[in-house]
Design a protein around this motif. Sequence first.
Motif, short mmCIF file in Angstrom:
data_model
loop_
_atom_site.label_atom_id
_atom_site.label_comp_id
_atom_site.label_asym_id
_atom_site.label_seq_id
_atom_site.Cartn_x
_atom_site.Cartn_y
_atom_site.Cartn_z
N SER A 150 -5.36 19.80 85.48
CA SER A 150 -5.83 18.98 84.55
C SER A 150 -5.83 18.87 83.15
N LEU A 152 -7.40 17.80 79.88
CA LEU A 152 -8.45 17.41 79.35
C LEU A 152 -8.31 16.81 77.84
N PRO A 173 -12.80 14.21 83.17
CA PRO A 173 -12.96 12.85 83.70
C PRO A 173 -12.85 12.46 85.24
N ARG A 198 -7.71 10.18 88.26
CA ARG A 198 -6.58 9.93 87.35
C ARG A 198 -6.22 11.11 86.60
N SER A 199 -7.36 12.05 86.13
CA SER A 199 -7.08 13.07 85.31
C SER A 199 -6.53 14.32 86.07
#
Length: 634
Positions: A150, A152, A173, A198-199
Amino acid sequence: MCGITGIFDLRERRPINRALLEAMNQTQFHRGPDEGGVHCEPGVGLAHRRLSIIDLSSGQQPLFNEDETVVVTYNGEIYNFPELTQELQQAGHQFRTHCDTEVIVHAWEEWGEACVERFRGMFAFGLWDRNRQTLFLARDRLGIKPLYYSLLPDGHLLFASELKALMAHPDLPRDMDPQAIEDYFAYGYVPEPRSIFRSVQKLPPAHRLSLRHGQRDLPAPRAYWDVPFNSLPPLDEAAAAEELVARLREAVKIRQIAEVPLGAFLSGGVDSSAVVAMMAGLSPDPVQTCSISFADPAYDESRYAQLVAQRYQTDHYQEQVDSDDFALLDRLGTLYDEPFADSSALPTYRVCELARRKVVVALSGDGGDENLAGYRRYRHHLAEERLRGPLPLGMRRPLFGALASLYPKADWAPRVFRAKATFQALARDAVEGYFQGVSILRDELRAKLFSPAFRRELQGYNAVDLLREHAARAPTADPLSLVQYLDLKTYLPGDILTKVDRASMAHALEVRVPILDHPLVEWISGLPPDLKLRGGEGKYLFKKAMEPYLPNDILYRRKKGFSVPVAEWFRGPLRERLRIKVLGPRMADSRLFDMDLLHRLVTQHQEGQRDHSPALWSLLMFEGFLARLEAASP
């Protein structure tokens, strides 16, 4: 087998929060209870939890090259590491250990990103090269080992073996991905490359990702391998069977290297029995085997495992599991992090628990159905394709689509009278037809399941789009090979291998899968399709090849699989839990669902009008995910 974690500053070289990295690493303690290690320098931090299998006295991670300019955190096994070590030593590289991990740092120095193309095994790793200022992430060809990552908002990239490690970071998130939710209720899991958030993404199997300080955007991962489905030179059936056995034996042999107790799962099915047969022929000592039995004979296949155990005089360990073994429901959610609706995760957890009492490494038969066309759904798909063949899609879709809309739904009736489903099948193309066959909730039910607001969020996305993307890249147009390819890209890594990885790692058990040896997979993919599925018999060549090694009662019976009586549970001991959870405030507050439909599904099932158990199980597992997400919120 291990757990890996890392933080990389994509923008600058800011100091890494070591305490936070250690906390992320600690969430994966179960993956590597033997040792832990952390390395931090400006802009990058790598962490590791170790389950010691090879070179127990050394090989601690993160592990460096000679001048400490390259460091790796790694999860997996590279089975050809002795050959690679010798090749790299001849090229001038100096080794300090006898473990496969050190091969990675020297292979990177010698071959760069192409190093992964030399590895034979299962792996996920993060490697930092200070001289090149490059972080390199890679995952094995079939997706046996997991890797989440991920980026950020502040420019820090996180990666780890499990999602829970990323969730330990307070800035991750956590808004859910609508397309992942649609995928989950179609497939029963969230397929790569998406995660439920989503992240967060999963690095797809056979992909690599290179990152450098100063980048603003996250580059797309790049594939380094694919199942080729290149036709082999002509060979007769007997020669093909002989070569298949030789290749399987060699794949098993290289997976028997370990400095800890090693054994095998033995379910009594063709694949695990074949692996045990090969192991027995390679070892002078009795093979350690384990299996579980069920109290309910409708689900018990232990007598078939006993047949193989007796034939090969294995040291067999068996334990009975209650058919109402649903005490693990809350535990499953903790293991899988994302919603996961394969109910066979329950007995898989138990057989891993059982195996760990005797061994640290277990060989399994996973991958045989996808490689060798063992699933019954392949036969059904080919039958539908023969019906679709005479007319082009442009004619079939409007004609049979109209007939399907006019014909009443009759799931209650004998199959011969269920013309609506036949008309619907004829109106589809091959990919859509296969998708409907594997979906837990078909299009019609998913459309009713979701609230109008959530359907708007999907913006027309349908889970079949994922299969279409894979089909567009498929190296084959053969009807059977195509759907095998789709399963190798979705169901195998997303469901089967995820299930086994999390269940085994929960008990610090390493599972090795010889049928997914990539040279073997490549060779099998090139076999003529009629050697895989012939006359309604899946795994045709494999079963013929195993006839000298296994009794016909093993080879030619109808396998039940690792099923549990979910439908009965929802009408009996889980009746109230189902109503409380699926119809409760958490599901309503999510605003994802049409709650009236959920009431109808529960009521119809519990009153015996319809069997909605697959849909209800997926809803129950999703509610459990929402509960854990709520509890973990900062």
